[in-house]
Scaffold this motif. Sequence first.
Motif, short mmCIF file in Angstrom:
data_model
loop_
_atom_site.label_atom_id
_atom_site.label_comp_id
_atom_site.label_asym_id
_atom_site.label_seq_id
_atom_site.Cartn_x
_atom_site.Cartn_y
_atom_site.Cartn_z
N GLN A 101 0.84 -1.19 0.00
CA GLN A 101 0.00 0.00 0.00
C GLN A 101 0.88 1.25 0.00
O GLN A 101 1.53 1.55 0.99
N PRO A 102 0.94 1.97 -1.12
CA PRO A 102 1.75 3.19 -1.15
C PRO A 102 1.14 4.28 -0.28
O PRO A 102 -0.06 4.26 0.04
N ILE A 103 1.97 5.22 0.11
CA ILE A 103 1.52 6.39 0.86
C ILE A 103 1.31 7.52 -0.14
O ILE A 103 2.24 7.89 -0.86
N PRO A 104 0.11 8.09 -0.24
CA PRO A 104 -0.18 9.03 -1.32
C PRO A 104 0.54 10.37 -1.24
O PRO A 104 0.73 11.03 -2.26
N ASP A 105 0.96 10.78 -0.05
CA ASP A 105 1.64 12.06 0.12
C ASP A 105 3.13 11.90 -0.14
O ASP A 105 3.77 10.97 0.38
N GLU A 106 3.72 12.79 -0.93
CA GLU A 106 5.13 12.68 -1.29
C GLU A 106 6.03 12.69 -0.06
O GLU A 106 6.91 11.84 0.09
N ALA A 107 5.81 13.68 0.81
CA ALA A 107 6.64 13.78 2.01
C ALA A 107 6.43 12.59 2.93
O ALA A 107 7.39 12.06 3.51
N GLY A 108 5.19 12.15 3.08
CA GLY A 108 4.90 10.99 3.92
C GLY A 108 5.54 9.73 3.40
O GLY A 108 6.07 8.92 4.17
N GLN A 109 5.52 9.55 2.07
CA GLN A 109 6.14 8.38 1.47
C GLN A 109 7.66 8.41 1.67
O GLN A 109 8.28 7.41 2.03
N TYR A 110 8.24 9.58 1.47
CA TYR A 110 9.69 9.74 1.67
C TYR A 110 10.08 9.46 3.12
O TYR A 110 11.04 8.72 3.39
N ALA A 148 12.56 3.48 7.38
CA ALA A 148 12.67 2.02 7.28
C ALA A 148 14.03 1.61 6.75
O ALA A 148 14.63 0.64 7.23
N ASP A 149 14.54 2.34 5.75
CA ASP A 149 15.84 1.98 5.16
C ASP A 149 16.98 2.19 6.15
O ASP A 149 17.92 1.39 6.20
N GLU A 150 16.91 3.24 6.92
CA GLU A 150 17.95 3.46 7.93
C GLU A 150 17.92 2.37 9.00
O GLU A 150 18.96 1.85 9.41
N ARG A 151 16.71 2.02 9.41
CA ARG A 151 16.55 1.02 10.47
C ARG A 151 16.94 -0.38 9.99
O ARG A 151 17.63 -1.12 10.70
N GLN A 152 16.54 -0.75 8.81
CA GLN A 152 16.73 -2.11 8.33
C GLN A 152 18.06 -2.34 7.63
O GLN A 152 18.62 -3.44 7.71
N ASN A 153 18.57 -1.30 6.95
CA ASN A 153 19.71 -1.52 6.05
C ASN A 153 20.88 -0.58 6.25
O ASN A 153 21.90 -0.70 5.56
N GLY A 154 20.74 0.39 7.15
CA GLY A 154 21.81 1.37 7.31
C GLY A 154 21.98 2.27 6.11
O GLY A 154 23.04 2.87 5.92
N VAL A 155 20.92 2.39 5.30
CA VAL A 155 20.93 3.25 4.11
C VAL A 155 20.11 4.49 4.41
O VAL A 155 18.99 4.39 4.92
N THR A 156 20.65 5.65 4.11
CA THR A 156 19.90 6.88 4.32
C THR A 156 19.62 7.57 2.99
O THR A 156 20.19 7.21 1.95
N TRP A 157 18.73 8.53 3.03
CA TRP A 157 18.27 9.24 1.84
C TRP A 157 18.50 10.73 2.04
O TRP A 157 18.13 11.29 3.07
N LEU A 158 19.12 11.38 1.06
CA LEU A 158 19.17 12.84 1.07
C LEU A 158 17.78 13.39 0.72
O LEU A 158 16.89 12.65 0.35
N ARG A 159 17.63 14.68 0.87
CA ARG A 159 16.32 15.31 0.62
C ARG A 159 15.79 14.94 -0.78
O ARG A 159 16.55 14.93 -1.75
N TYR A 160 14.52 14.63 -0.85
CA TYR A 160 13.98 14.18 -2.14
C TYR A 160 13.76 15.35 -3.09
O TYR A 160 13.53 16.49 -2.69
N PRO A 171 21.12 20.60 -3.35
CA PRO A 171 20.66 21.70 -4.22
C PRO A 171 20.43 21.28 -5.67
O PRO A 171 19.58 21.86 -6.35
N VAL A 172 21.18 20.28 -6.14
CA VAL A 172 20.98 19.81 -7.51
C VAL A 172 19.60 19.17 -7.65
O VAL A 172 18.85 19.48 -8.59
N GLY A 173 19.24 18.31 -6.71
CA GLY A 173 17.91 17.71 -6.73
C GLY A 173 16.81 18.74 -6.58
O GLY A 173 15.76 18.65 -7.24
N ASP A 174 17.03 19.74 -5.73
CA ASP A 174 16.02 20.78 -5.51
C ASP A 174 15.73 21.57 -6.78
O ASP A 174 14.62 22.05 -6.99
N ALA A 175 16.74 21.72 -7.64
CA ALA A 175 16.62 22.56 -8.83
C ALA A 175 15.89 21.86 -9.98
O ALA A 175 15.56 22.49 -10.98
#
Length: 319
Positions: free
Chosen positions: A116-125, A131-143, A280-284
């Motif tokens: 079940q996807p989360i419909p809100d962009e920020a909520g999904q991110y 979950a990725d940090e907790r399970q895999n030690g992988v983090t995400w920069l700002r979407y 900043p590259v992703g933000d642009a």
Amino acid sequence: MRRLLATFGAVVLASSLTACGLDLNAALPYEVKPGSIRPEPSLSGVHVTVGSKDFTENIILGYLAELALSAAGAKVTDLTNISGSNSERQALLNEQVSLYWEYTGTAWISYQGNDQPIPDEAGQYDAVKAADERQNGVTWLRYSPVNDTYAFGTTEAYAQAHNLRSTSDMTSFLREHPDQAVFCVETEFASRQDGMPGVQATYGFPTTTVKTFGTGTIYSAIANGTCNFGEIFTTDGRIAGLNLRVLTDDKKFFPQYNAAVTLKKSFLERYPALREVLEPVGDALDNQQMIELCKQVDVDGRDPGEVARDWMVAKGFVS
């Protein structure tokens, strides 16, 4: 001029990657100088291997990261164009690549096993990142605003003639004109609950005819009038190349697929300046810009590295 990084580290990496079926390409597309991205002392000489998946958008994103990091002073190794999402993901987990751009919906559904996807962009991110940090030690920069999800498309001329901007507009129009409800979709999309059956139940539009095609064929089928509406990806370059219009998924049925740089949490903790260089590259970026960049590669035949470099120069990130 392409620049080759011939280092002992690259040779060792090449051996380990080749054993896993990954081919190392250590050449960066272009030599660049700093622009708004300034040399970062903490990244000077740091070896960063950038990966990407094997489709145009993700390859371009990979080059954007490489150019940004190079301008900041890092020693970048190019490992773009890895075949398959799972191979790219495993390369990160095994630390064969330092970072790559992933999509929130892909991680949530394909890697983390949610249905079940989360419909809100920020909520999904937020959910994916935690979950990725907790399970895999992988983090995400700002979407990024780039959101490569599903939508229905039609020709710009057809959309203008019938005042269609959203899927709800399409639904209202087709209820009055059911003879126009001719769709082109992928075979799998036609039967998947998160495809045609689900989106039709959510919006309530009629279907007179549903034709199934391969993904690439759908765009031309819309353009040549074989179907009035078709399943498309929202950042595909053929949208611009064939003068199509993306209909907004205003009820947010389809999963969110925002792009963000993913990397091991430990790597980011060691080099926190990666965040200020890459975010900043992703933000642009946004969907319209990504459509144009992909068009330059897929329709106009340009090299993705060249396209990435020109965009980075135009935005002032590099010179």
